[in-house]
Motif scaffolding. Structure first.
Motif, short mmCIF file in Angstrom:
data_model
loop_
_atom_site.label_atom_id
_atom_site.label_comp_id
_atom_site.label_asym_id
_atom_site.label_seq_id
_atom_site.Cartn_x
_atom_site.Cartn_y
_atom_site.Cartn_z
N ARG A 51 0.84 -1.20 0.00
CA ARG A 51 0.00 0.00 0.00
C ARG A 51 0.88 1.25 0.00
O ARG A 51 0.59 2.24 -0.69
CB ARG A 51 -0.91 0.01 1.22
CG ARG A 51 -2.05 -0.98 1.18
CD ARG A 51 -3.00 -0.75 2.34
NE ARG A 51 -3.82 -1.92 2.57
CZ ARG A 51 -4.91 -2.22 1.89
NH1 ARG A 51 -5.30 -1.41 0.91
NH2 ARG A 51 -5.60 -3.31 2.16
N LYS A 52 1.94 1.20 0.77
CA LYS A 52 2.87 2.33 0.81
C LYS A 52 3.52 2.54 -0.56
O LYS A 52 3.70 3.68 -1.01
CB LYS A 52 3.95 2.10 1.86
CG LYS A 52 3.43 2.10 3.30
CD LYS A 52 4.56 1.78 4.27
CE LYS A 52 4.05 1.68 5.70
NZ LYS A 52 5.13 1.29 6.65
N GLN A 55 1.08 4.33 -2.85
CA GLN A 55 1.00 5.76 -2.56
C GLN A 55 2.25 6.49 -3.03
O GLN A 55 2.18 7.61 -3.57
CB GLN A 55 0.80 5.98 -1.06
CG GLN A 55 0.54 7.44 -0.68
CD GLN A 55 -0.69 8.00 -1.37
OE1 GLN A 55 -1.78 7.44 -1.27
NE2 GLN A 55 -0.52 9.11 -2.09
N TYR A 56 3.40 5.84 -2.85
CA TYR A 56 4.66 6.45 -3.30
C TYR A 56 4.66 6.63 -4.83
O TYR A 56 5.11 7.67 -5.34
CB TYR A 56 5.84 5.58 -2.87
CG TYR A 56 7.19 6.18 -3.13
CD1 TYR A 56 7.76 7.08 -2.23
CD2 TYR A 56 7.90 5.87 -4.28
CE1 TYR A 56 9.01 7.63 -2.47
CE2 TYR A 56 9.15 6.43 -4.54
CZ TYR A 56 9.69 7.31 -3.62
OH TYR A 56 10.92 7.87 -3.86
N THR A 58 2.02 7.04 -6.70
CA THR A 58 1.10 8.13 -7.00
C THR A 58 1.76 9.48 -6.74
O THR A 58 1.64 10.41 -7.56
CB THR A 58 -0.17 8.00 -6.13
OG1 THR A 58 -0.83 6.77 -6.44
CG2 THR A 58 -1.12 9.16 -6.37
N ASP A 59 2.47 9.58 -5.64
CA ASP A 59 3.12 10.84 -5.29
C ASP A 59 4.24 11.21 -6.26
O ASP A 59 4.59 12.40 -6.38
CB ASP A 59 3.70 10.76 -3.87
CG ASP A 59 2.61 10.65 -2.80
OD1 ASP A 59 1.45 10.95 -3.10
OD2 ASP A 59 2.95 10.23 -1.67
N ALA A 87 0.11 1.84 -9.36
CA ALA A 87 -0.35 2.19 -8.02
C ALA A 87 -1.70 1.55 -7.72
O ALA A 87 -1.92 1.02 -6.61
CB ALA A 87 -0.44 3.71 -7.89
N CYS A 172 9.97 2.78 0.45
CA CYS A 172 8.79 2.42 1.22
C CYS A 172 9.09 1.43 2.34
O CYS A 172 8.17 0.87 2.95
CB CYS A 172 7.71 1.87 0.29
SG CYS A 172 7.07 3.14 -0.83
#
Length: 452
Positions: A51-52, A55-56, A58-59, A87, A172
């Motif tokens: 999950r991390k 998000q990474y 996406t960022d 992602a 992550c």
């Protein structure tokens, strides 16, 4: 050294030092050690890490998208979308992995019997350049959540992407050795696949590469999954929505400059609507805007390398020499090739018989629906396909007759985390994605329990 060259400008971006024998040994040792601790975590704990990662990604989608565009030429819009797809796949498997890998109770004459799914160990992935992030992540995400660890041998021209993917996992918090990039050339692959610490191998690439790797894996009695490309048929029947079919056909064939294994490559069209469909194809091809792939106005970038542009040009010219008719495109400036459309293509021509990996679409006339199915199946490949018709009962009946790993009815052929992806015949074996994909690299273990 590996050299990364911008295909649009032909300027050198960076050179990368190939891993030495000692570096390869160190990474194999780290993978072997990391597997013990990583596989001991619960699926939920491993899913939290992924999950991390999602998000990474996406960022950092813009940064990674720009890297892909620079290294292999896809438009920035396509590249950012590719990162976002990775992602979303992290989130999909984080949500569903526990259910996919839950123990399965079996009704037998034992007091208790069940099947459990356990990871194998380090898995080597040999990946191509055309989708530098997605091809890797669709192996890595389910594999890591299942408890395996990953070793990536990426295509040399996208070495920057290879290291960036490793960076994403490292940033992550995944333990050292859980995912590593190997900057190695083809001669080193035999030794890595043969190494006892490597438990399985997956490859996306050419038939020649797949045959070579599968033979090594077979010799070493190791599991392998192969995705080897296709020559996908898009069948347009007489009752199809021609406007929609033509728009999707051009998008399918020309996205990523035509460098997609599951692109619609052979347009097989009922003769009664062929003229109308062709007019619509030419309109949509005419709307494609080529140029700088970082420009938002550009809808198709260059091909990834000069040798790849050479190859598609040879297939185009060979097909013309056998009697095909040029309807559009063919002009070339280094890696930039105008979208091509050929008519009167038949079996025995290069663009019918071979996989064409570039912006080349071909028209094939069918007498009726059964002739269309015959032509679709007259191929050594069997990855994906599509049928366009307004009669869904007819579509269901015909889809079952097509020899391919997937059939899309009235829609764009694509890979999706929710559905299995893979092919038959010379398109390879095994499946990626969905529940089938996460179970490719696990030990499907039966446990039988009786009272003492």
């Amino acid at each position: 050294m590996f050299t990364s060259i911008n295909p649009y400008t032909q300027k050198t971006l960076r050179t990368y030092r190939v891993d030495s024998a000692s570096a390869i040994e160190r990474k194999l040792r780290q993978a072997d050690r990391a597997f013990a601790d990583w596989s001991a975590l619960s699926i939920r704990e491993r899913a939290d890490y992924l999950r991390k990662v999602g998000q990474y990604l996406t960022d950092n989608n813009q940064r990674y998208g720009e890297l892909m565009t620079a290294e292999m030429g896809k438009t920035l819009r396509e590249a950012v979308s590719e990162v976002d797809k990775c992602a979303a796949t992290c989130a999909f498997y984080a949500d569903h992995a526990e259910a996919f890998l839950a123990d399965q109770l079996i009704d037998s004459d034992a007091q208790k019997s069940f099947v459990t799914y356990q990871p194998l160990g380090p898995v080597l992935a040999i990946m191509p350049w055309n989708f530098p992030f997605w091809q890797v992540m669709r192996f890595a995400i389910p594999g890591l959540i299942a408890g395996n660890v990953g070793l990536l041998k990426h295509a040399p021209n996208v070495s920057g992407c290879s290291l960036a993917i490793e960076e994403a996992f490292r940033e992550c918090g995944l333990p050292i050795g859980v995912f590593q990039s190997l900057l190695v050339d083809v001669p080193a692959v035999d030794g890595i696949v043969s190494d006892k610490r490597v438990k399985a191998v997956t490859l996306t690439g050419s038939g020649r590469a797949g045959s070579s790797v599968a033979s090594i894996a077979g010799r070493e009695i190791k599991k392998s999954v192969l995705e080897l490309g296709g020559s996908d048929a898009l069948i347009v029947l007489a009752d199809a929505d021609l406007d929609n079919a033509a728009e999707v056909a051009v998008k399918s064939r020309m996205q990523n400059a035509g460098q997609s294994c599951i692109a619609a490559k052979r347009f097989i069209v009922d003769k009664s609507v062929k003229k109308s469909f062709t007019e619509r194809l030419l309109y949509h091809i005419g709307q494609i805007k080529q140029g700088d792939p970082t420009d938002d106005a550009t809808t198709m970038g260059p091909m990834a390398r000069l040798d790849l542009a050479d190859a598609i040009e040879r297939q185009y010219q060979a097909t013309l020499a056998k009697g095909a008719k040029r309807l559009a495109g063919g002009e070339r400036d280094q890696c930039n090739i105008q979208p091509m459309l050929l008519d009167k293509v038949k079996p025995g021509m290069a663009a019918f018989d071979e996989e064409t990996f570039g912006p080349l679409a071909v028209l094939i006339e069918a007498n009726d629906e059964m002739d269309a199915i015959r032509l679709a199946n007259q191929s050594d490949f069997g990855l994906g396909s599509a049928i366009w018709t307004q009669d869904l009962d007819r579509a269901d009946r015909l889809a079952r007759r097509i020899q391919a790993g997937s059939v899309f009815v009235n829609g764009l052929m694509r890979s999706d985390a929710r559905i299995p992806f893979g092919g038959i015949k010379n398109s390879g074996f095994g499946r990626e994605l969905s529940e089938a994909g996460i179970k490719e690299f696990v030990n499907i273990k039966t446990i039988w329990v009786e009272k003492p």
